[in-house]
Design an enzyme around this catalytic site. Structure first.
Site, mmCIF file in Angstrom:
data_model
loop_
_atom_site.group_PDB
_atom_site.id
_atom_site.type_symbol
_atom_site.label_atom_id
_atom_site.label_comp_id
_atom_site.label_asym_id
_atom_site.label_seq_id
_atom_site.Cartn_x
_atom_site.Cartn_y
_atom_site.Cartn_z
ATOM 1 N N ASP A 31 0.828 -1.214 0.000
ATOM 2 C CA ASP A 31 0.000 0.000 0.000
ATOM 3 C C ASP A 31 0.861 1.262 0.000
ATOM 4 O O ASP A 31 1.959 1.258 0.548
ATOM 5 C CB ASP A 31 -0.918 -0.025 1.236
ATOM 6 C CG ASP A 31 -2.099 0.926 1.094
ATOM 7 O OD1 ASP A 31 -2.350 1.408 -0.033
ATOM 8 O OD2 ASP A 31 -2.768 1.185 2.111
ATOM 9 N N ASN A 79 -11.137 -2.783 -4.951
ATOM 10 C CA ASN A 79 -10.448 -1.792 -5.788
ATOM 11 C C ASN A 79 -11.222 -1.444 -7.057
ATOM 12 O O ASN A 79 -10.896 -0.467 -7.742
ATOM 13 C CB ASN A 79 -9.023 -2.250 -6.133
ATOM 14 C CG ASN A 79 -8.051 -2.151 -4.972
ATOM 15 O OD1 ASN A 79 -7.155 -2.973 -4.810
ATOM 16 N ND2 ASN A 79 -8.207 -1.120 -4.122
#
Ligand code: IPE
Ligand code: IPE
Ligand code: MG
Length: 251
Positions: A31, A79
């Site tokens: 991330d 996502n």
């Protein structure tokens, strides 16, 4: 039962030795690509591009350290809620990564596996992924598991549905619904247990990644943004893991 010989980070890198155990299975929530780019005044895709370089370096280091399985969270089932243009960029990077790196990864003895519903991707991407899996299926040095369109809750829901169907057909008795029966129906069923779960970028959540599998994993959260995570960061993480005391509820 005799304990398997322990190895330290340095010993493992040197291919020898004794010391704290290194993890067999490491998973990473990669991330912080977007923030890495934003901080440089660059478009988010520049962060994703740099993130792929980081992933490549980490795969190499994991292999050198003797980590059997490295699982990388590359695209979550959530996502899809990003702008279509970013999803398209990510898919193009995935295409490019497979085309560019497949032969090298295959040559390094790495077996590529995918968890998640990648069949929902565009046909040519699915074909590329399938070809990467097939090309490396017989490799045994290390396994790279890429989580693509992966969501842990859906994975557990799917396993539950399979169990219900097996009970309905008479193949499974209610009394045989055990932890092992659930585990056997997860996409990770044939992988070693998860030892270490790393998340970069300072966020302290699992974001629907390996919820069941992380039951006794060691968790490591670092503020480092994924594109800045490299060989040294992985070595440090493994070193920290070797210092942890895993008690599994015992003393
Ligand atoms: C991780 O980086 C990559 C993917 C989720 C595909 P992000 O894109 O989430 O980066 P941040 O969190 O916005 O910085
Ligand atoms: C988790 O990162 C998913 C991947 C790294 C692929 P996100 O950036 O999507 O997670 P949230 O939205 O911050 O929880
Ligand atoms: Mg993020």
């Amino acid at each position: 039962m005799t304990a398997k010989p322990a190895r330290s980070v340095d010993d493992a890198a040197a291919g020898t030795g004794s010391g704290g155990d290194i993890p067999r299975h490491v998973a990473i929530i990669m991330d912080g690509n977007g923030r890495w780019a934003q901080r440089r005044g660059l478009p988010r895709i520049a962060g994703h591009r740099k993130g792929i370089e980081a992933a490549r370096a980490v795969v190499k280091t994991a292999g050198a350290l003797g980590i059997e399985v490295l699982t990388l969270y590359a695209f979550s089932s959530e996502n899809w809620s990003r702008p279509a243009s970013e999803i398209a960029d990510l898919m193009n990077l995935l295409r490019r990564f497979i085309r560019k790196e497949l032969e090298a990864l295959a040559g390094e003895g790495i077996r590529i596996r995918v968890i998640g519903n990648y069949q929902a991707f565009e046909n040519d991407v699915v074909e590329l992924i399938d070809s990467a899996i097939a090309r490396t299926a017989n490799n045994r040095k290390a396994t790279l598991v890429v989580a693509l369109n992966y969501g842990s809750q859906s994975e557990i829901t799917d396993a539950t549905r399979q169990i219900a169907a097996d009970v309905q057909s008479g193949a499974l008795a209610v009394g045989d619904i055990t932890n092992e029966a659930i585990d056997a129906r997860l996409s990770t069923h044939d992988l070693p247990p998860l030892d270490l779960l790393i998340r970069t970028s300072g966020e302290k959540r699992l974001s629907n990644f390996l919820l069941w599998q992380a039951a006794y994993a060691e968790l490591l959260f670092t503020d480092t943004l994924w594109p800045d995570f490299g060989e040294d960061s992985l070595r440090q993480a493994i070193e920290e893991f070797t210092q942890r005391d895993r008690r599994y509820g015992g003393l």
